[in-house]
Design a protein around this motif. Structure first.
Motif, PDB file in Angstrom:
ATOM      1  N   ARG A 180      -0.862   4.420  -0.440  1.00 22.53           N
ATOM      2  CA  ARG A 180      -1.849   5.515  -0.307  1.00 22.53           C
ATOM      3  C   ARG A 180      -1.360   6.528   0.737  1.00 22.53           C
ATOM      4  O   ARG A 180      -1.006   6.167   1.851  1.00 22.53           O
ATOM      5  CB  ARG A 180      -3.203   4.926   0.119  1.00 22.53           C
ATOM      6  CG  ARG A 180      -4.348   5.922   0.080  1.00 22.53           C
ATOM      7  CD  ARG A 180      -5.667   5.221   0.374  1.00 22.53           C
ATOM      8  NE  ARG A 180      -6.044   4.299  -0.681  1.00 22.53           N
ATOM      9  CZ  ARG A 180      -6.754   4.624  -1.762  1.00 22.53           C
ATOM     10  NH1 ARG A 180      -7.173   5.865  -1.914  1.00 22.53           N
ATOM     11  NH2 ARG A 180      -7.043   3.727  -2.670  1.00 22.53           N
TER      12      ARG A 180
ATOM     13  N   ARG B  91      -1.702   6.422  -9.570  1.00 21.13           N
ATOM     14  CA  ARG B  91      -3.032   5.784  -9.556  1.00 21.13           C
ATOM     15  C   ARG B  91      -3.308   5.080  -8.227  1.00 21.13           C
ATOM     16  O   ARG B  91      -4.455   4.794  -7.897  1.00 21.13           O
ATOM     17  CB  ARG B  91      -3.148   4.786 -10.715  1.00 21.13           C
ATOM     18  CG  ARG B  91      -3.199   5.482 -12.057  1.00 21.13           C
ATOM     19  CD  ARG B  91      -3.170   4.529 -13.215  1.00 21.13           C
ATOM     20  NE  ARG B  91      -2.842   5.240 -14.433  1.00 21.13           N
ATOM     21  CZ  ARG B  91      -3.695   6.001 -15.113  1.00 21.13           C
ATOM     22  NH1 ARG B  91      -4.934   6.110 -14.703  1.00 21.13           N
ATOM     23  NH2 ARG B  91      -3.313   6.654 -16.203  1.00 21.13           N
ATOM     24  N   ALA B  92      -2.215   4.810  -7.455  1.00 19.42           N
ATOM     25  CA  ALA B  92      -2.392   4.166  -6.146  1.00 19.42           C
ATOM     26  C   ALA B  92      -2.473   5.215  -5.034  1.00 19.42           C
ATOM     27  O   ALA B  92      -2.344   4.890  -3.852  1.00 19.42           O
ATOM     28  CB  ALA B  92      -1.252   3.196  -5.881  1.00 19.42           C
TER      29      ALA B  92
ATOM     30  N   ASN C 145       0.837  -1.209   0.000  1.00 23.82           N
ATOM     31  CA  ASN C 145       0.000   0.000   0.000  1.00 23.82           C
ATOM     32  C   ASN C 145       0.874   1.263   0.000  1.00 23.82           C
ATOM     33  O   ASN C 145       1.811   1.366   0.789  1.00 23.82           O
ATOM     34  CB  ASN C 145      -0.881  -0.041   1.260  1.00 23.82           C
ATOM     35  CG  ASN C 145      -1.811   1.148   1.332  1.00 23.82           C
ATOM     36  OD1 ASN C 145      -2.140   1.748   0.312  1.00 23.82           O
ATOM     37  ND2 ASN C 145      -2.223   1.499   2.534  1.00 23.82           N
TER      38      ASN C 145
END
Ligand code: R5P
Length: 314
Positions: A46, A76-77, A44
């Motif tokens: 984000r 995009r993440a 992750n």
């Protein structure tokens, strides 16, 4: 903070990450069967402050595509900020129209990196400082001059007063003068070089007094090695005591390593690890590599902490 690495220079990326006490994030960078680049970030990101380490060195186009696609994946993440850490920024020599109907590839590559989603760029010894202006995002251009100075001081202990810093072309004089200032205002000389065609150098004259001096050629790129080998010959012909070279980016394409190894007059070449091709010169004692991991790690730390990066140059 997250550190990601493309396939160009995993060793340097690992050293930088170690210095920052952060693991290199898990990211798959492979090829599809038809050779297209395949990227998958396995953790992750984000909201993370992400640094992608990738030199656009040979194979330049593959490494550039990896960088662009990794940036796209991160954006995009939902990474909060993406810094493209490009220890060697390839294509930088194509920074102006050299004739009618020719491109300015350095500008195109800068546009591609920005369009992919990078928020900042961190690089080392750009071929020309003004390439920073090709990016419409903040760009920090670090200098490996302190690392070079330390190596020179160690190598020429007791002979610092006999040094002459030599710029291998007129375009490199500012860079050479910066080193000469650091070396107690060592003498400065300039090589008058012509390029009859790309990849071929012709040394015409030496401007400056080099007789009896230990000459240190200082450049940003060694590519074919022609410039350095010819410059060392010309310096020796003018009575220099010795000729060595300190160069930031070891492009070393084609027969360069052999050419340098065979040179009678170029006694040493010191390069950085901005390009991950050390294996190409295994066993060639004349070529030494010094690391810029500390420089890049410190700059990344400062960017992440919103501290001054320019104070690194003092
Ligand atoms: C040119 O402007 C660069 O600063 C280098 O001097 C050049 O790229 C070296 O090329 P080569 O090793 O092929 O002579």
């Amino acid at each position: 903070m997250k550190i990601l690495a493309g396939s160009a220079n995993p060793k340097l990326a690992a050293s930088i990450a170690k210095r920052l006490d952060t693991p290199v994030a898990d990211c798959l960078v492979k090829r599809f069967a038809d050779s297209e680049v395949r990227v998958e970030i396995k953790e992750n990101v984000r909201g993370e402050d992400v640094f992608v380490i990738q030199s656009t060195s040979e194979p330049a186009n593959d490494h550039l595509m990896e960088l662009l696609i990794m940036i796209d994946a991160l954006s995009r993440a939902s990474a909060s900020r993406i810094t493209a850490v490009i220890p060697y920024f390839g294509y930088a020599r194509q920074d102006r129209k050299v004739g009618p109907r020719t491109p300015i590839s350095a500008k195109l590559v800068a546009n591609l990196i920005t369009t992919a989603g990078a928020d900042r760029v961190l690089t080392v010894d750009l071929h020309a400082g003004q390439v920073q202006g090709f990016f419409d995002i903040p760009t920090d251009n670090l200098y490996a001059v302190k690392e070079m100075e330390a190596h020179i001081r160690e190598t020429y202990r007791g002979d610092i007063g006999k040094l002459c810093v030599v710029s291998p072309d007129v375009g490199g004089v500012v860079r050479a003068r910066a080193l000469s200032k650091r070396l107690d205002n060592a003498d400065l000389a300039i090589v008058d070089k012509r390029r009859p065609e790309p990849g071929k150098a012709e040394v015409m004259n030496i401007i400056g007094e080099v007789e009896g001096k230990h000459c240190v050629l200082f450049d940003d790129i060694v590519d074919s090695g022609g410039t350095l080998v010819q410059a060392a010959d010309a310096l020796k012909a003018q009575g220099a005591a010795s000729a060595a070279a300190y160069v930031s980016h070891a492009v070393l394409s084609g027969e360069a390593v052999e050419r340098i190894a065979k040179s009678d007059n170029l006694t040493r070449l010191v390069v950085t690890d901005s390009i991950g091709n050390e294996a190409n010169r295994d066993g060639v004692d004349k070529i030494e590599t010094i690391s810029i991991d500390r420089l890049l790690a410190e700059a990344i730390r400062r960017i992440a902490n919103e501290e001054s990066v320019s104070s690194l140059f003092d």
